[in-house]
Design a protein around this motif. Sequence first.
Motif, mmCIF file in Angstrom:
data_model
loop_
_atom_site.group_PDB
_atom_site.id
_atom_site.type_symbol
_atom_site.label_atom_id
_atom_site.label_comp_id
_atom_site.label_asym_id
_atom_site.label_seq_id
_atom_site.Cartn_x
_atom_site.Cartn_y
_atom_site.Cartn_z
ATOM 1 N N GLY A 123 0.811 -1.214 0.000
ATOM 2 C CA GLY A 123 0.000 0.000 0.000
ATOM 3 C C GLY A 123 0.847 1.268 0.000
ATOM 4 N N MET A 124 0.170 2.383 -0.129
ATOM 5 C CA MET A 124 0.862 3.674 -0.251
ATOM 6 C C MET A 124 0.457 4.596 0.897
ATOM 7 S SD MET A 124 0.740 6.181 -3.567
ATOM 8 C CE MET A 124 1.282 4.988 -4.774
ATOM 9 N N ILE A 125 1.438 5.387 1.326
ATOM 10 C CA ILE A 125 1.201 6.372 2.383
ATOM 11 C C ILE A 125 1.335 7.770 1.791
ATOM 12 C CG2 ILE A 125 2.298 7.384 4.455
ATOM 13 C CD1 ILE A 125 2.840 4.550 5.432
ATOM 14 N N LEU A 126 0.469 8.667 2.214
ATOM 15 C CA LEU A 126 0.575 10.083 1.817
ATOM 16 C C LEU A 126 0.786 10.923 3.059
ATOM 17 C CD1 LEU A 126 -2.438 10.739 -0.598
ATOM 18 C CD2 LEU A 126 -0.050 10.253 -1.199
ATOM 19 N N VAL A 127 1.823 11.766 3.027
ATOM 20 C CA VAL A 127 1.983 12.735 4.120
ATOM 21 C C VAL A 127 2.107 14.134 3.534
ATOM 22 C CG1 VAL A 127 2.924 11.395 6.048
ATOM 23 C CG2 VAL A 127 4.439 12.134 4.238
ATOM 24 N N GLY A 128 1.404 15.053 4.155
ATOM 25 C CA GLY A 128 1.511 16.464 3.793
ATOM 26 C C GLY A 128 2.312 17.158 4.871
ATOM 27 N N GLU A 129 3.406 17.805 4.468
ATOM 28 C CA GLU A 129 4.323 18.408 5.436
ATOM 29 C C GLU A 129 4.851 19.768 4.967
ATOM 30 O OE1 GLU A 129 4.184 17.005 8.555
ATOM 31 O OE2 GLU A 129 6.350 17.127 8.650
ATOM 32 N N PRO A 130 5.119 20.656 5.908
ATOM 33 C CA PRO A 130 5.836 21.887 5.555
ATOM 34 C C PRO A 130 7.340 21.623 5.449
ATOM 35 C CG PRO A 130 4.753 22.065 7.729
ATOM 36 C CD PRO A 130 4.793 20.634 7.338
ATOM 37 N N TYR A 131 8.034 22.488 4.756
ATOM 38 C CA TYR A 131 9.500 22.434 4.718
ATOM 39 C C TYR A 131 9.995 23.863 4.465
ATOM 40 C CZ TYR A 131 8.549 22.441 -0.306
ATOM 41 O OH TYR A 131 8.084 22.790 -1.548
ATOM 42 N N TRP A 132 11.254 24.102 4.766
ATOM 43 C CA TRP A 132 11.798 25.448 4.514
ATOM 44 C C TRP A 132 12.136 25.596 3.033
ATOM 45 C CZ3 TRP A 132 10.349 28.461 7.987
ATOM 46 C CH2 TRP A 132 10.453 28.174 9.355
ATOM 47 N N LEU A 133 11.490 26.564 2.424
ATOM 48 C CA LEU A 133 11.768 26.933 1.040
ATOM 49 C C LEU A 133 13.129 27.631 1.006
ATOM 50 C CD1 LEU A 133 9.681 26.706 -1.249
ATOM 51 C CD2 LEU A 133 8.930 29.016 -0.696
ATOM 52 N N ARG A 134 13.307 28.510 1.976
ATOM 53 C CA ARG A 134 14.576 29.190 2.232
ATOM 54 C C ARG A 134 14.805 29.063 3.722
ATOM 55 N NH1 ARG A 134 14.943 35.055 1.249
ATOM 56 N NH2 ARG A 134 12.692 35.363 1.053
ATOM 57 N N LEU A 135 16.008 28.716 4.117
ATOM 58 C CA LEU A 135 16.288 28.566 5.544
ATOM 59 C C LEU A 135 16.226 29.941 6.211
ATOM 60 C CD1 LEU A 135 16.846 25.979 7.095
ATOM 61 C CD2 LEU A 135 19.292 26.491 6.923
ATOM 62 N N PRO A 136 15.388 30.120 7.248
ATOM 63 C CA PRO A 136 15.312 31.434 7.899
ATOM 64 C C PRO A 136 16.667 31.796 8.502
ATOM 65 C CG PRO A 136 13.570 29.978 8.691
ATOM 66 C CD PRO A 136 14.507 29.134 7.887
ATOM 67 N N PRO A 137 17.143 33.015 8.254
ATOM 68 C CA PRO A 137 18.448 33.413 8.797
ATOM 69 C C PRO A 137 18.432 33.555 10.319
ATOM 70 C CG PRO A 137 17.526 35.150 7.377
ATOM 71 C CD PRO A 137 16.567 34.013 7.335
ATOM 72 N N THR A 138 17.265 33.747 10.913
ATOM 73 C CA THR A 138 17.199 33.897 12.374
ATOM 74 C C THR A 138 16.011 33.107 12.927
ATOM 75 O OG1 THR A 138 15.688 35.787 12.336
ATOM 76 C CG2 THR A 138 18.060 36.280 12.175
ATOM 77 N N GLU A 139 16.100 32.801 14.231
ATOM 78 C CA GLU A 139 14.987 32.097 14.899
ATOM 79 C C GLU A 139 13.728 32.973 14.900
ATOM 80 O OE1 GLU A 139 14.682 29.063 15.907
ATOM 81 O OE2 GLU A 139 16.773 28.394 15.739
#
Length: 249
Positions: A135-151
């Motif tokens: 079977g197949m699993i689907l996950v929807g996730e965020p990721y950094w498009l650009r790494l934030p320079p600061t917290e």
Amino acid sequence: MLDIPRIFTITESEHRIHNPYTAEKLATLGAVLRLKPETRVLDLGSGSGEMLCTWARDHAITGTGIDMSPLFCQQADQRARELGVGGRVRFIHADAAGYVANEKVDLAACIGATWIGGGAAGTIELLSRSLCPGGMILVGEPYWLRLPPTEDIARNSDASAIADFHTLPELVASFGKLGYDVVEMVLADQEGWDRYEAAKWLTMRRWLEANPNDGFAAEIRNQLTIQPARYVTYTREYLGWGVFALMAR
Ligand code: SAH
């Protein structure tokens, strides 16, 4: 009654898709997965049911959605009736944490709600327990498009810290490390983010006009005041989002 925090049921009450995805992206995902009629789908955190309902209409899948919001479950039932797929999909109001289907499914999904399994890895493990072999699993996730320079920038981009999310290469590699092939992906774009975030603004404005004396009005007023500028400065520029299709190696 079991429910999610009220801020979501106010700001997302008019959303059909509670993620930075458009109807077109959802249709693309359904098409690229080459879904066969009668494919059994489980969706943890199914929201207002748009994925299951439209795929039932377009691909004749059958599905079960689990969601903790009574309002979203009710909207999902209504959408199923609207699209004439009430016999193919059902929505259960419950906490999906630890949920394992009695009857195994062909496709197990968690789209933008992976806290349900304590993060992506835990959610993939949870979904795998409901999955038939191959079977197949689907996950929807965020990721950094650009790494934030600061917290600080990370915190303004819907994260609590830079460490909350991977970059896209790291995220894709992380699925491999868990023993899965990434067999497809459909990524969100800024138009999808705008539909998800900007739709909240008009909903908040209308809600404020209708509920000026509600105890939540000051909070919603504050959100409507700050969110548009915050969103275009941070989230829209820094955060990516996508759905990844996985099959165990
Ligand atoms: N997958 C849907 C909804 C994503 S938003 C879509 O793409 O539209 C996250 C959803 O998770 C919300 O509908 C929320 O009600 C639901 N949710 C949050 N915590 C949950 C839990 N513990 N169990 C089940 N659903 C949960």
